[in-house]
Design a protein around this motif. Structure first.
Motif, short mmCIF file in Angstrom:
data_model
loop_
_atom_site.label_atom_id
_atom_site.label_comp_id
_atom_site.label_asym_id
_atom_site.label_seq_id
_atom_site.Cartn_x
_atom_site.Cartn_y
_atom_site.Cartn_z
N UNK A 1 2.89 -12.90 -0.96
CA UNK A 1 2.08 -11.74 -0.61
C UNK A 1 2.96 -10.51 -0.67
N UNK A 2 2.52 -9.52 -1.43
CA UNK A 2 3.26 -8.28 -1.63
C UNK A 2 2.45 -7.15 -1.01
N UNK A 3 2.98 -6.53 0.05
CA UNK A 3 2.31 -5.44 0.75
C UNK A 3 3.11 -4.17 0.50
N UNK A 4 2.50 -3.20 -0.14
CA UNK A 4 3.23 -2.02 -0.60
C UNK A 4 2.60 -0.74 -0.10
N UNK A 5 3.44 0.15 0.43
CA UNK A 5 2.97 1.48 0.82
C UNK A 5 2.86 2.37 -0.41
N UNK A 6 1.71 2.99 -0.58
CA UNK A 6 1.46 3.80 -1.76
C UNK A 6 2.40 5.01 -1.80
N UNK A 7 2.56 5.53 -2.96
CA UNK A 7 3.45 6.67 -3.21
C UNK A 7 3.22 7.78 -2.17
N UNK A 8 4.33 8.23 -1.57
CA UNK A 8 4.28 9.35 -0.65
C UNK A 8 3.80 9.03 0.74
N UNK A 9 3.57 7.75 1.06
CA UNK A 9 3.12 7.39 2.41
C UNK A 9 4.19 6.57 3.11
N UNK A 10 4.36 6.83 4.39
CA UNK A 10 5.31 6.13 5.25
C UNK A 10 6.69 6.04 4.60
N UNK A 11 7.17 4.86 4.25
CA UNK A 11 8.54 4.74 3.75
C UNK A 11 8.66 4.96 2.24
N UNK A 12 7.57 5.07 1.54
CA UNK A 12 7.61 5.22 0.08
C UNK A 12 7.92 6.65 -0.32
N UNK A 13 8.68 6.78 -1.39
CA UNK A 13 9.09 8.10 -1.88
C UNK A 13 7.94 8.77 -2.64
N UNK A 14 8.17 10.06 -2.95
CA UNK A 14 7.18 10.83 -3.69
C UNK A 14 6.19 11.53 -2.79
N UNK A 15 5.14 12.08 -3.39
CA UNK A 15 4.11 12.79 -2.65
C UNK A 15 2.79 12.04 -2.77
N UNK A 16 2.09 11.91 -1.65
CA UNK A 16 0.80 11.22 -1.65
C UNK A 16 -0.24 12.11 -2.30
#
Length: 583
Positions: free
Chosen positions: A114-129
């Motif tokens: 199971x791979x649970x990923x925070x979308x771009x720019x949210x929480x620990x993920x880089x970039x802008x949401x």
């Protein structure tokens, strides 16, 4: 006013009857009430494996942006694994708690990666949401990353509710060969008839749509979040607000300023919406073709604003899938609200299923077993008969039982026209409004005065209760600012700015399952206004539970055309009441 509604009546059954059916017209506002508790759902399956989690793995995208990802793996599985991908903007730390969003633990315990990923720019993920802008390329890059992992067997399935379901549609658009199965739950947004449901747009953007997140200091190690992620929350603390006074103010574009919310894209959404529809929430030909290639469990609930579009996508994708292929499409529609009943660990149905205020019996369904068989067949090739289930399963409210059908709309459905009648005094449920199959003759119009300072409040229905601040509590025991589901409308029907049309008491039970609409002929003294319509089920004791509802913004009454009203001129309005399933 004059109008009609098309309503589905597949067949008649004898049994305990509601007193009558009712159609009401009004303007809308807001109301607060407490939500009842939900008890224990069906038990979780016994895990076949212990689970280990690699937390905050930073997965690179094509532009170098890294997305924070948790990977759940079954310990001791002696084979390559099919993977279940869950992409979300809500913070993956919630999924790490097995007492909350338990789906990752359940699936991994049954032998899936199971791979649970925070979308771009949210929480620990880089970039802008950027909502609905980066999901397709980021999904494609993540799928590429999964199939390169040493534990992968090269197959991936999607899972998740709400935006996590929308993201699965973006996964389908990639055409990635590894993507073999989808379970999108409660996809699509809450825009209908040219109007946006504000508890969704304002509430979601306030509580979940921030673009302001804490970032590691310059020079931090690559595994910063893996080392220190449990020490602090990168999301900002939200101010405590009462959302209802804010939602009752104008202009809409200033609502977020009044809430003193952290930076988000609310004002951008309002400006971008303007008079343009939300195309990402439409069932386009392109989306239907993309989804048609992948076996999909299309899931939703009668009291979710996207149920009609879920069923439409199911119908179109099923028609596009070639009959001789192994691609199958199925739909399951429960009695609940947004993400209620089928999203593992959150507001699941119990033996005492109460939706809003209406007791709907025992709506439990073994979704855990279904999901396990679905993924085990499509990701690992296990022959377990999962594809032998009926194409459509739905919960018939009132009869309080699960039923099945071969297609949508249900074969044998009879679309029946009901007409509005009155002597010009249809105001309130004590007026002379009548709903019948007889065509109207020369009858006077009904009139009401709309006061924007005192609108008819929303009371239940297909609103997004969990979107408003403070509403999302996984225990199910909570109080919300704006309730969703079935509520008694009889007090609202005493207002003089509500026109009520009621059938005679029904001689026998009627199943009303399918799409419904109102064709309304009306004039207004204004150049623009909203008309709402609501279908309710009237019980013998007088309780009137809302089943379906719709709205039309007058200037958007013709798709793709903006046209203001001519004051006093009778105009046709088509109000989509979406769908329902009731007995």
């Amino acid at each position: 006013m004059r109008g009609l509604r098309d309503i589905c009546r597949p067949r008649r059954k004898r049994g305990k009857l509601p007193a009558s059916a009712r159609l009401a017209f009004a303007t809308i506002g807001l109301l607060a009430i407490a939500q009842p508790c939900f008890a224990t759902p069906l038990p979780d399956p016994e895990p076949r494996y212990e689970v280990e989690v690699s937390r905050s793995v930073m997965v690179p995208m094509r532009d170098g942006t890294r997305l924070s990802t948790d990977v759940y793996l079954p310990v001791g599985a002696e084979r390559k694994l099919g993977a279940i991908l869950i992409r979300l903007p809500y913070g993956k730390h919630r999924w790490y708690r097995p007492d909350r969003y338990k789906g990752a633990w359940i699936f991994a315990g049954q032998g899936f990666a199971v791979v649970v990923q925070e979308m771009r720019g949210t929480y620990q993920s880089e970039g802008r949401f950027r909502l609905n802008q980066d999901e397709k390329p980021d999904s494609e890059d993540t799928l590429d990353w999964i199939v390169r992992q040493p534990w992968s067997n090269g197959t991936v399935g999607g899972y998740g509710c709400s935006i996590m379901a929308q993201v699965q549609h973006e996964m389908a658009r990639t055409g990635h060969p590894a993507l073999r199965a989808l379970i999108p739950q409660a996809a699509f947004g809450a825009e209908t008839g040219g109007a946006q449901e504000l508890s969704n747009l304002f509430g979601w953007t306030f509580s979940r749509g921030t673009v302001l997140y804490l970032r590691p200091p310059r020079g931090a190690p690559d595994d910063f979040w893996a080392r220190y992620g449990d020490l602090f929350d990168p999301a900002p603390k939200l101010p405590e607000i009462d959302p209802l006074p804010i939602l009752n103010t104008l202009p809409v574009i200033d609502m977020m300023k009044k809430a003193q919310a952290p930076a988000n894209d609310f004002e951008h959404f309002i400006r971008a919406l303007g008079d343009a529809p939300r195309t990402e929430w439409a069932v386009s030909d392109e989306l239907a073709r993309a989804v048609a290639r992948i076996p999909t469990l299309h899931m939703n609930s009668w009291y979710d604003a996207g149920a009609a579009r879920t069923l439409e996508l199911f119908r179109r994708a099923r028609a596009l899938a070639t009959p001789d292929s192994q691609v199958r499409h199925y739909a399951i529609i429960g009695p609940g609200q947004h993400c209620v009943g089928f999203f593992l660990g959150v507001r699941e149905h119990t033996g005492n299923t109460v939706i809003g205020e209406r007791d709907l019996g025992d709506a439990r369904y073994d979704f855990r077993g279904l999901y396990n068989r679905w993924y085990r067949h499509l990701l690992e090739g296990e022959e377990n008969g999962v594809l032998d289930m009926p194409p459509l399963q739905y919960y018939l409210m009132g009869r309080n039982e699960w039923r099945s059908a071969a297609a949508w709309p249900i074969p044998g459905t009879r679309f029946t026209k009901f007409y509005l009648h009155s002597g010009g005094q249809a105001n309130t449920r004590l007026g002379d409004g009548l709903l019948s199959v007889a065509e109207p003759r020369d009858e006077p119009p009904d009139r009401f005065t709309y006061d924007p300072g005192f609108p008819v409040p929303t009371h239940g229905g297909q609103v997004c209760a969990d979107c408003l601040p403070g509403a999302a509590d996984a225990s199910g025991d909570y109080e919300v600012a704006l309730p969703d589901g079935a509520f008694d409308q009889s007090q609202l029907e005493m207002r003089h700015d509500v026109l009520v049309y009621t059938t005679a008491p029904l001689a026998e039970a009627v199943e009303v399952t399918g799409p419904a609409r109102v064709v309304l002929y009306a004039a207004s003294s204004a150049t623009d206004t909203d008309f709402t319509a609501k279908l309710v089920d009237v019980y013998p004791d007088g309780h009137a539970y809302n089943l379906a509802e719709g709205i039309i913004r007058a200037r958007k009454r013709t798709p793709g055309v903006i046209e203001m009203l001519t004051p006093g001129e009778v105009t046709r309005f088509d109000i989509d009441l979406q769908v329902t399933g009731n007995w």
